[in-house]
Write a protein that holds these residues in place. Structure first.
Motif, PDB file in Angstrom:
ATOM      1  N   UNK A 135       0.920  -1.290   0.087  1.00 39.87           N
ATOM      2  CA  UNK A 135       0.058  -0.148   0.476  1.00 39.87           C
ATOM      3  C   UNK A 135       0.575   1.436   0.213  1.00 39.87           C
ATOM      4  N   UNK A 136       0.525   2.579  -1.157  1.00 33.30           N
ATOM      5  CA  UNK A 136       1.226   3.342  -0.687  1.00 33.30           C
ATOM      6  C   UNK A 136       1.154   4.108   0.709  1.00 33.30           C
ATOM      7  N   UNK A 137       2.105   4.518   0.894  1.00 33.12           N
ATOM      8  CA  UNK A 137       1.728   5.456   2.324  1.00 33.12           C
ATOM      9  C   UNK A 137       1.737   6.908   1.524  1.00 33.12           C
ATOM     10  N   UNK A 138       2.457   7.125   1.135  1.00 32.43           N
ATOM     11  CA  UNK A 138       3.024   8.471   0.207  1.00 32.43           C
ATOM     12  C   UNK A 138       3.923   8.606  -0.957  1.00 32.43           C
ATOM     13  N   UNK A 139       4.453   9.443  -1.681  1.00 30.40           N
ATOM     14  CA  UNK A 139       5.057   9.469  -2.911  1.00 30.40           C
ATOM     15  C   UNK A 139       4.965  10.624  -3.079  1.00 30.40           C
ATOM     16  N   UNK A 140       6.161  11.850  -3.119  1.00 31.16           N
ATOM     17  CA  UNK A 140       6.188  12.891  -2.685  1.00 31.16           C
ATOM     18  C   UNK A 140       7.659  13.125  -4.195  1.00 31.16           C
ATOM     19  N   UNK A 141       7.574  13.938  -5.206  1.00 31.06           N
ATOM     20  CA  UNK A 141       8.329  14.641  -6.034  1.00 31.06           C
ATOM     21  C   UNK A 141       8.481  15.884  -5.949  1.00 31.06           C
ATOM     22  N   UNK A 142       9.267  16.746  -5.679  1.00 30.68           N
ATOM     23  CA  UNK A 142       9.799  17.951  -6.264  1.00 30.68           C
ATOM     24  C   UNK A 142       9.680  18.291  -6.941  1.00 30.68           C
ATOM     25  N   UNK A 143      10.976  17.853  -8.354  1.00 31.33           N
ATOM     26  CA  UNK A 143      10.928  17.944  -9.931  1.00 31.33           C
ATOM     27  C   UNK A 143      10.108  17.293 -10.722  1.00 31.33           C
ATOM     28  N   UNK A 144       9.382  17.084 -10.100  1.00 24.60           N
ATOM     29  CA  UNK A 144       8.030  16.284 -11.759  1.00 24.60           C
ATOM     30  C   UNK A 144       6.897  16.892 -10.398  1.00 24.60           C
ATOM     31  N   UNK A 145       6.370  17.556  -9.806  1.00 22.77           N
ATOM     32  CA  UNK A 145       5.277  17.832  -9.692  1.00 22.77           C
ATOM     33  C   UNK A 145       4.109  17.123  -9.281  1.00 22.77           C
ATOM     34  N   UNK A 146       4.900  15.467  -7.997  1.00 20.55           N
ATOM     35  CA  UNK A 146       4.769  14.514  -8.060  1.00 20.55           C
ATOM     36  C   UNK A 146       3.363  15.069  -6.255  1.00 20.55           C
ATOM     37  N   UNK A 147       2.807  14.901  -6.080  1.00 20.02           N
ATOM     38  CA  UNK A 147       2.160  15.011  -3.934  1.00 20.02           C
ATOM     39  C   UNK A 147       0.773  14.011  -4.040  1.00 20.02           C
ATOM     40  N   UNK A 148       1.775  12.883  -3.542  1.00 23.62           N
ATOM     41  CA  UNK A 148       0.334  11.911  -3.154  1.00 23.62           C
ATOM     42  C   UNK A 148       0.657  11.348  -1.695  1.00 23.62           C
ATOM     43  N   UNK A 149       0.008  11.819  -0.598  1.00 20.51           N
ATOM     44  CA  UNK A 149       0.370  11.490   0.446  1.00 20.51           C
ATOM     45  C   UNK A 149      -1.136   9.919   1.140  1.00 20.51           C
ATOM     46  N   UNK A 150      -1.085   9.588  -0.015  1.00 18.56           N
ATOM     47  CA  UNK A 150      -1.547   8.231   0.647  1.00 18.56           C
ATOM     48  C   UNK A 150      -3.505   8.012  -0.044  1.00 18.56           C
ATOM     49  N   UNK A 151      -3.648   9.512  -0.900  1.00 20.23           N
ATOM     50  CA  UNK A 151      -5.186   9.647  -1.292  1.00 20.23           C
ATOM     51  C   UNK A 151      -5.148   9.969  -2.083  1.00 20.23           C
ATOM     52  N   UNK A 152      -4.345  10.246  -3.450  1.00 25.75           N
ATOM     53  CA  UNK A 152      -4.615  10.169  -4.390  1.00 25.75           C
ATOM     54  C   UNK A 152      -3.525  11.815  -4.841  1.00 25.75           C
ATOM     55  N   UNK A 153      -3.162  12.133  -6.121  1.00 27.91           N
ATOM     56  CA  UNK A 153      -2.392  12.816  -6.555  1.00 27.91           C
ATOM     57  C   UNK A 153      -2.322  13.873  -5.983  1.00 27.91           C
ATOM     58  N   UNK A 154      -2.794  15.020  -5.590  1.00 26.16           N
ATOM     59  CA  UNK A 154      -2.868  16.555  -5.136  1.00 26.16           C
ATOM     60  C   UNK A 154      -2.637  16.796  -6.458  1.00 26.16           C
ATOM     61  N   UNK A 155      -1.705  16.780  -7.333  1.00 22.90           N
ATOM     62  CA  UNK A 155      -1.323  17.441  -7.943  1.00 22.90           C
ATOM     63  C   UNK A 155      -1.566  17.368  -9.733  1.00 22.90           C
ATOM     64  N   UNK A 156      -2.348  16.311  -9.539  1.00 21.16           N
ATOM     65  CA  UNK A 156      -2.365  15.620 -10.857  1.00 21.16           C
ATOM     66  C   UNK A 156      -3.376  16.308 -12.082  1.00 21.16           C
ATOM     67  N   UNK A 157      -4.514  17.229 -11.491  1.00 19.42           N
ATOM     68  CA  UNK A 157      -5.712  18.666 -12.060  1.00 19.42           C
ATOM     69  C   UNK A 157      -5.021  19.062 -12.532  1.00 19.42           C
ATOM     70  N   UNK A 158      -3.741  19.629 -11.497  1.00 22.81           N
ATOM     71  CA  UNK A 158      -3.316  21.201 -11.858  1.00 22.81           C
ATOM     72  C   UNK A 158      -1.658  20.593 -12.737  1.00 22.81           C
ATOM     73  N   UNK A 159      -1.336  19.928 -12.772  1.00 22.76           N
ATOM     74  CA  UNK A 159      -0.334  19.418 -14.039  1.00 22.76           C
ATOM     75  C   UNK A 159      -1.070  19.360 -15.202  1.00 22.76           C
ATOM     76  N   UNK A 160      -2.388  18.726 -15.363  1.00 23.37           N
ATOM     77  CA  UNK A 160      -3.037  18.474 -16.753  1.00 23.37           C
ATOM     78  C   UNK A 160      -3.251  20.068 -16.858  1.00 23.37           C
ATOM     79  N   UNK A 161      -4.092  20.771 -16.179  1.00 17.15           N
ATOM     80  CA  UNK A 161      -4.191  21.521 -15.987  1.00 17.15           C
ATOM     81  C   UNK A 161      -2.738  23.252 -16.659  1.00 17.15           C
ATOM     82  N   UNK A 162      -1.495  22.709 -16.523  1.00 19.13           N
ATOM     83  CA  UNK A 162      -0.943  23.790 -17.412  1.00 19.13           C
ATOM     84  C   UNK A 162      -0.143  23.519 -18.429  1.00 19.13           C
ATOM     85  N   UNK A 163      -0.684  21.906 -18.773  1.00 17.52           N
ATOM     86  CA  UNK A 163       0.009  21.131 -19.786  1.00 17.52           C
ATOM     87  C   UNK A 163       1.198  20.037 -19.221  1.00 17.52           C
ATOM     88  N   UNK A 164       1.481  19.706 -18.080  1.00 17.29           N
ATOM     89  CA  UNK A 164       2.804  18.748 -17.961  1.00 17.29           C
ATOM     90  C   UNK A 164       1.456  17.559 -17.791  1.00 17.29           C
TER      91      UNK A 164
END
Length: 164
Positions: A135-164
């Motif tokens: 089970x994923x507990x967290x995945x945070x990657x500063x350079x790839x703009x990933x912030x998943x604290x175990x309940x889904x990536x908080x930045x996924x929609x924001x990356x899509x909004x800016x074309x990343x």
């Protein structure tokens, strides 16, 4: 439900080189939320998530010589990849496994004195990921703009909004 658990085995890979018996302990590079006060015309203050604090992890290693530190790239300023694998038994007899992965830069290397000196590597972590028993507990990657604290990536929609 799992109760207290005891570590049975710890394996650490630093830059893909195993350091099993040399590792005394480590401090996890756990992401921590950064919050700011909000008021917005209200009498009652609140908090809003503004980011994740800078992550840092440490590894205590016994028996490291200056030659090994240089050869394996453990010096301050060196880029480093760390994989920490652990296996535990809990008091109910269940086995728990964990794997934590860091990518970052060695911030400092401190050496303790005494009959059995140890080195503590402090890693300034850019990417931290922890999986416990699959089970994923967290995945945070500063350079790839990933912030998943175990309940889904908080930045996924924001990356899509800016074309990343």
């Amino acid at each position: 439900m799992a109760g207290q658990h005891a570590r049975r085995l710890l394996r650490v890979l630093i830059n893909n080189i195993p350091v099993v018996r040399e590792v005394e302990d480590y401090t996890s590079a756990t992401p921590a939320k950064e919050l700011a006060d909000t008021r917005g015309g209200s009498f009652i203050k609140g908090k809003i998530l503004t980011g994740i604090e800078a992550m840092q992890g440490t590894i205590k290693i016994k028996g490291m010589t200056p030659q090994l530190a240089k050869q394996y790239g453990y010096g301050p300023g060196s880029r480093i990849a760390v994989t920490i694998k652990e296996s535990f038994d809990d008091e109910d007899g269940e086995q728990i496994s964990s794997q934590e992965e860091w990518i970052g830069t060695v911030g400092k290397r401190e050496r303790s004195g005494g009959a059995s000196p140890e080195d503590t590597l402090t890693i300034e972590v850019d990417s931290s990921k922890r999986v416990v028993s699959g089970q994923l507990e967290w995945h945070v990657d500063r350079l790839s703009h990933i912030c998943d604290l175990g309940q889904g990536d908080l930045l996924a929609d924001h990356r899509a909004s800016v074309g990343l």
